[in-house]
Scaffold this active site. Structure first.
Site, PDB file in Angstrom:
ATOM      1  NE  ARG A 118     -21.102  -6.114 -13.411  1.00 47.57           N
ATOM      2  CZ  ARG A 118     -22.328  -6.561 -13.176  1.00 47.57           C
ATOM      3  NH1 ARG A 118     -23.140  -5.870 -12.407  1.00 47.57           N
ATOM      4  NH2 ARG A 118     -22.735  -7.673 -13.718  1.00 47.57           N
ATOM      5  CE  LYS A 140       1.436  -1.496 -14.247  1.00 41.61           C
ATOM      6  NZ  LYS A 140       2.773  -1.936 -14.713  1.00 41.61           N
ATOM      7  CD  GLU A 182      10.141  -2.642  -7.846  1.00 46.98           C
ATOM      8  OE1 GLU A 182      10.481  -1.912  -8.795  1.00 46.98           O
ATOM      9  OE2 GLU A 182       9.482  -3.707  -8.003  1.00 46.98           O
ATOM     10  CE  LYS A 224       3.833   2.793  -9.382  1.00 44.63           C
ATOM     11  NZ  LYS A 224       3.802   1.398  -9.028  1.00 44.63           N
ATOM     12  CD  GLU A 234       2.797  -0.701 -18.101  1.00 43.09           C
ATOM     13  OE1 GLU A 234       2.854  -0.556 -16.867  1.00 43.09           O
ATOM     14  OE2 GLU A 234       3.148  -1.724 -18.687  1.00 43.09           O
ATOM     15  NE  ARG A 238       1.753   2.257 -13.991  1.00 41.85           N
ATOM     16  CZ  ARG A 238       0.803   2.229 -13.082  1.00 41.85           C
ATOM     17  NH1 ARG A 238      -0.315   2.905 -13.267  1.00 41.85           N
ATOM     18  NH2 ARG A 238       0.953   1.523 -11.981  1.00 41.85           N
ATOM     19  CG  ASN A 242       6.841  -2.563 -16.208  1.00 43.16           C
ATOM     20  OD1 ASN A 242       6.441  -3.016 -15.157  1.00 43.16           O
ATOM     21  ND2 ASN A 242       6.045  -1.956 -17.063  1.00 43.16           N
ATOM     22  CG  HIS A 245       9.645  -4.977 -13.186  1.00 47.75           C
ATOM     23  ND1 HIS A 245      10.609  -4.063 -12.848  1.00 47.75           N
ATOM     24  CD2 HIS A 245       8.764  -4.994 -12.135  1.00 47.75           C
ATOM     25  CE1 HIS A 245      10.324  -3.533 -11.660  1.00 47.75           C
ATOM     26  NE2 HIS A 245       9.217  -4.087 -11.209  1.00 47.75           N
ATOM     27  CG  HIS A 249       7.520 -10.008 -13.841  1.00 48.78           C
ATOM     28  ND1 HIS A 249       6.628  -9.160 -14.457  1.00 48.78           N
ATOM     29  CD2 HIS A 249       7.659  -9.540 -12.581  1.00 48.78           C
ATOM     30  CE1 HIS A 249       6.251  -8.223 -13.591  1.00 48.78           C
ATOM     31  NE2 HIS A 249       6.860  -8.427 -12.453  1.00 48.78           N
ATOM     32  CG  HIS A 262       8.750  -8.104  -7.258  1.00 47.64           C
ATOM     33  ND1 HIS A 262       8.414  -8.534  -8.517  1.00 47.64           N
ATOM     34  CD2 HIS A 262       8.736  -6.744  -7.305  1.00 47.64           C
ATOM     35  CE1 HIS A 262       8.203  -7.485  -9.305  1.00 47.64           C
ATOM     36  NE2 HIS A 262       8.393  -6.388  -8.583  1.00 47.64           N
TER      37      HIS A 262
HETATM   38  P1  NAD Z   1       5.224  -9.404   0.314  1.00 41.33           P
HETATM   39  O1  NAD Z   1       3.934  -8.755   0.239  1.00 41.33           O
HETATM   40  O2  NAD Z   1       5.286 -10.869   0.094  1.00 41.33           O
HETATM   41  O3  NAD Z   1       5.895  -9.059   1.725  1.00 41.33           O
HETATM   42  C1  NAD Z   1       7.145  -9.570   2.017  1.00 41.33           C
HETATM   43  C2  NAD Z   1       7.168 -10.303   3.368  1.00 41.33           C
HETATM   44  O4  NAD Z   1       7.218  -9.349   4.408  1.00 41.33           O
HETATM   45  C3  NAD Z   1       5.955 -11.155   3.631  1.00 41.33           C
HETATM   46  O5  NAD Z   1       6.344 -12.332   4.295  1.00 41.33           O
HETATM   47  C4  NAD Z   1       5.121 -10.287   4.557  1.00 41.33           C
HETATM   48  O6  NAD Z   1       4.233 -11.011   5.356  1.00 41.33           O
HETATM   49  C5  NAD Z   1       6.183  -9.621   5.352  1.00 41.33           C
HETATM   50  N1  NAD Z   1       5.842  -8.328   5.948  1.00 41.33           N
HETATM   51  C6  NAD Z   1       5.120  -7.344   5.408  1.00 41.33           C
HETATM   52  N2  NAD Z   1       5.169  -6.250   6.171  1.00 41.33           N
HETATM   53  C7  NAD Z   1       5.923  -6.560   7.246  1.00 41.33           C
HETATM   54  C8  NAD Z   1       6.343  -5.839   8.386  1.00 41.33           C
HETATM   55  N3  NAD Z   1       6.046  -4.567   8.538  1.00 41.33           N
HETATM   56  N4  NAD Z   1       7.105  -6.478   9.292  1.00 41.33           N
HETATM   57  C9  NAD Z   1       7.462  -7.780   9.122  1.00 41.33           C
HETATM   58  N5  NAD Z   1       7.113  -8.503   8.041  1.00 41.33           N
HETATM   59  C10 NAD Z   1       6.353  -7.891   7.114  1.00 41.33           C
HETATM   60  O7  NAD Z   1       6.274  -8.778  -0.730  1.00 41.33           O
HETATM   61  P2  NAD Z   1       6.533  -7.279  -1.200  1.00 41.33           P
HETATM   62  O8  NAD Z   1       7.960  -7.233  -1.530  1.00 41.33           O
HETATM   63  O9  NAD Z   1       5.967  -6.299  -0.272  1.00 41.33           O
HETATM   64  O10 NAD Z   1       5.685  -7.175  -2.544  1.00 41.33           O
HETATM   65  C11 NAD Z   1       5.979  -7.981  -3.659  1.00 41.33           C
HETATM   66  C12 NAD Z   1       4.744  -8.080  -4.516  1.00 41.33           C
HETATM   67  O11 NAD Z   1       4.395  -6.784  -4.972  1.00 41.33           O
HETATM   68  C13 NAD Z   1       4.928  -8.938  -5.735  1.00 41.33           C
HETATM   69  O12 NAD Z   1       3.806  -9.782  -5.880  1.00 41.33           O
HETATM   70  C14 NAD Z   1       4.974  -7.947  -6.870  1.00 41.33           C
HETATM   71  O13 NAD Z   1       4.508  -8.465  -8.077  1.00 41.33           O
HETATM   72  C15 NAD Z   1       4.101  -6.843  -6.354  1.00 41.33           C
HETATM   73  N6  NAD Z   1       4.373  -5.522  -6.937  1.00 41.33           N
HETATM   74  C16 NAD Z   1       3.308  -4.826  -7.398  1.00 41.33           C
HETATM   75  C17 NAD Z   1       3.489  -3.569  -7.918  1.00 41.33           C
HETATM   76  C18 NAD Z   1       2.314  -2.750  -8.351  1.00 41.33           C
HETATM   77  O14 NAD Z   1       2.507  -1.708  -8.963  1.00 41.33           O
HETATM   78  N7  NAD Z   1       1.113  -3.155  -8.030  1.00 41.33           N
HETATM   79  C19 NAD Z   1       4.776  -3.008  -7.970  1.00 41.33           C
HETATM   80  C20 NAD Z   1       5.843  -3.764  -7.486  1.00 41.33           C
HETATM   81  C21 NAD Z   1       5.618  -5.025  -6.973  1.00 41.33           C
HETATM   82  N1  GLY Z   2       5.416  -1.375 -10.850  1.00 38.41           N
HETATM   83  C1  GLY Z   2       5.146  -0.958 -12.202  1.00 38.41           C
HETATM   84  C2  GLY Z   2       4.014  -0.006 -12.296  1.00 38.41           C
HETATM   85  O1  GLY Z   2       3.352   0.322 -11.339  1.00 38.41           O
HETATM   86  O2  GLY Z   2       3.724   0.427 -13.365  1.00 38.41           O
END
Ligand code: NAD
Ligand code: GLY
Length: 354
Positions: A118, A140, A182, A224, A234, A238, A242, A245, A249, A262
């Site tokens: 939890r 998030k 972003e 942010k 949100e 907030r 998006n 997005h 998405h 993404h």
């Molecule tokens: P990812 O986590 O898939 O990383 C992209 C690629 O880069 C992967 O293959 C990873 O292994 C590689 N990688 C990571 N760090 C590296 C490094 N230093 N050197 C070499 N390779 C490296 O993708 P991302 O773009 O980081 O994140 C996308 C995800 O984030 C999506 O699922 C999206 O929905 C989510 N997201 C979440 C929020 C939030 O607020 N929580 C906001 C935006 C996006």
């Molecule tokens: N990436 C959208 C949020 O964090 O609200």
């Protein structure tokens, strides 16, 4: 090193930004709540940074779990690998989870931390530009469902965010550009001066000039953190984070997770949101072009992939966390630097998707 703060009362936490922070055990160790640490990473990042991060936590009882790499693995089955390790190791409620990786690892680790017994503590160590400017900040967390992206999750804040900008040295250009989608978002939704700065400094940024990069990450995190502090869960403002997005998405889900990155999907969505805003006579066609020029200079796509037809897009846009009582809500631009949340409908959206 620069320190920012996400101001959320008792859940406030620092964001540390600097070079070689993965060598600074004294910075990170105070955020471990008990004696146990589980580092969650993936098979690409582990050979690059896991040993360094294990050294950061060497005075604790530390284990690691290495997940498969890819958006297509951001699901319940792979999430369970984290729970398997936690339970096999008999880790208790004082365990601290460490997310070492991009947004996929960060979102999954955060969600595991929110659920395990939890709720246990977690630390974000983002290693992609996208994760450093966006996903590691704001709490998030979650996973994808085959029917909708990020539809299963929780708001759950980390103890701290450690941004070591040197980790970007190993990131490829395509992933770097994905993060820039972003970054431009912040300029468009609230920060006109930053948008202008990006236009003027994009060449240096694409060359990963250290100063330009540090400024970009810091300014993005400041933007942010401010929005999140105003509306953590949100319920209102907030939503502006998006921008692009809802379209993005739908593209990610429709194409199959992992096919379009993404940030690439968000860039296409930003172009569509800009066109929509122009249709409402809020921004001019010249401004839509100005936004697209910057996106293209960032090496990002702006057009919907031919595999996605309009009706498929519309259907997928209805599976979105912003949909309330069946009504699609979108983030549009009143001006460059000023976002507006609007309710929309299929007829209006079809005109933009044509
Ligand atoms: P990812 O986590 O898939 O990383 C992209 C690629 O880069 C992967 O293959 C990873 O292994 C590689 N990688 C990571 N760090 C590296 C490094 N230093 N050197 C070499 N390779 C490296 O993708 P991302 O773009 O980081 O994140 C996308 C995800 O984030 C999506 O699922 C999206 O929905 C989510 N997201 C979440 C929020 C939030 O607020 N929580 C906001 C935006 C996006
Ligand atoms: N990436 C959208 C949020 O964090 O609200």
């Amino acid at each position: 090193m620069e320190t920012l703060k996400v101001d959320l009362g008792t859940r406030s936490y620092p964001i540390y930004i600097g070079e070689n922070l993965l060598n600074q055990a004294a910075l990170v160790q105070p955020f471990v709540t008990g004696k146990q640490v589980l580092i969650v990473t993936n098979e690409t990042i582990a050979p690059l940074y896991l040993e360094k991060v294990q050294n950061l936590f060497s005075k604790f009882q530390t284990k690691s779990v290495i997940l498969p790499d890819g958006e297509e693995f951001k699901n319940l089955e792979v999430l369970n690998q984290i729970f398997d390790t936690l339970l096999e190791q008999r880790f208790d409620r004082q365990v601290t989870l460490v997310a070492l990786g991009g947004g996929v690892v960060g979102d999954m680790t955060g969600f595991a931390a929110a659920c395990y017994q939890r709720g246990v503590a977690f630390i974000q160590i983002p290693t992609t530009l996208l994760a450093q400017v966006d996903s590691s900040v704001g709490g998030k967390t979650g996973i994808n469902h085959p029917l909708g992206k990020n539809m299963i999750g929780a708001f759950y804040q980390p103890q701290c965010v450690i941004i070591d900008t040197k980790t970007l040295d190993t990131l490829d250009d395509k992933q770097f550009s994905s993060g820039l989608a972003e970054v431009i978002k912040y300029g468009l939704i609230t920060d006109f001066a930053f948008f202008k700065w990006l236009e003027n400094n994009i060449t240096a940024l694409l060359k990963r000039d250290a100063e330009a990069l540090k400024f970009t990450i810091s300014r993005s995190c400041q933007n942010k953190a401010q929005v999140v502090a105003e509306d953590e869960l949100e319920n209102g403002r907030r939503v502006i984070l998006n921008l692009g997005h809802t379209f993005g998405h739908a593209i990610e889900t429709g194409m199959g997770y992992g096919k379009v990155l993404h940030g690439e999907a968000v860039a296409i969505g930003i172009n569509l949101a800009a066109q929509f805003s122009c249709q409402r006579a809020w921004i001019t066609e010249a401004q839509v072009q100005q936004i697209n020029t910057l996106l293209e200079t960032m090496r990002l796509p702006t057009k919907i992939p031919p595999e996605m037809n309009m009706e498929k897009m519309l259907q997928l846009m209805q599976v979105d966390k912003k949909v309330i009582a069946g009504q699609i809500r979108l983030v549009l631009l009143k001006a460059i630097g000023q976002a507006e949340i609007v309710e929309s409908n299929a007829t209006e959206i079809r005109v933009v998707l044509k």
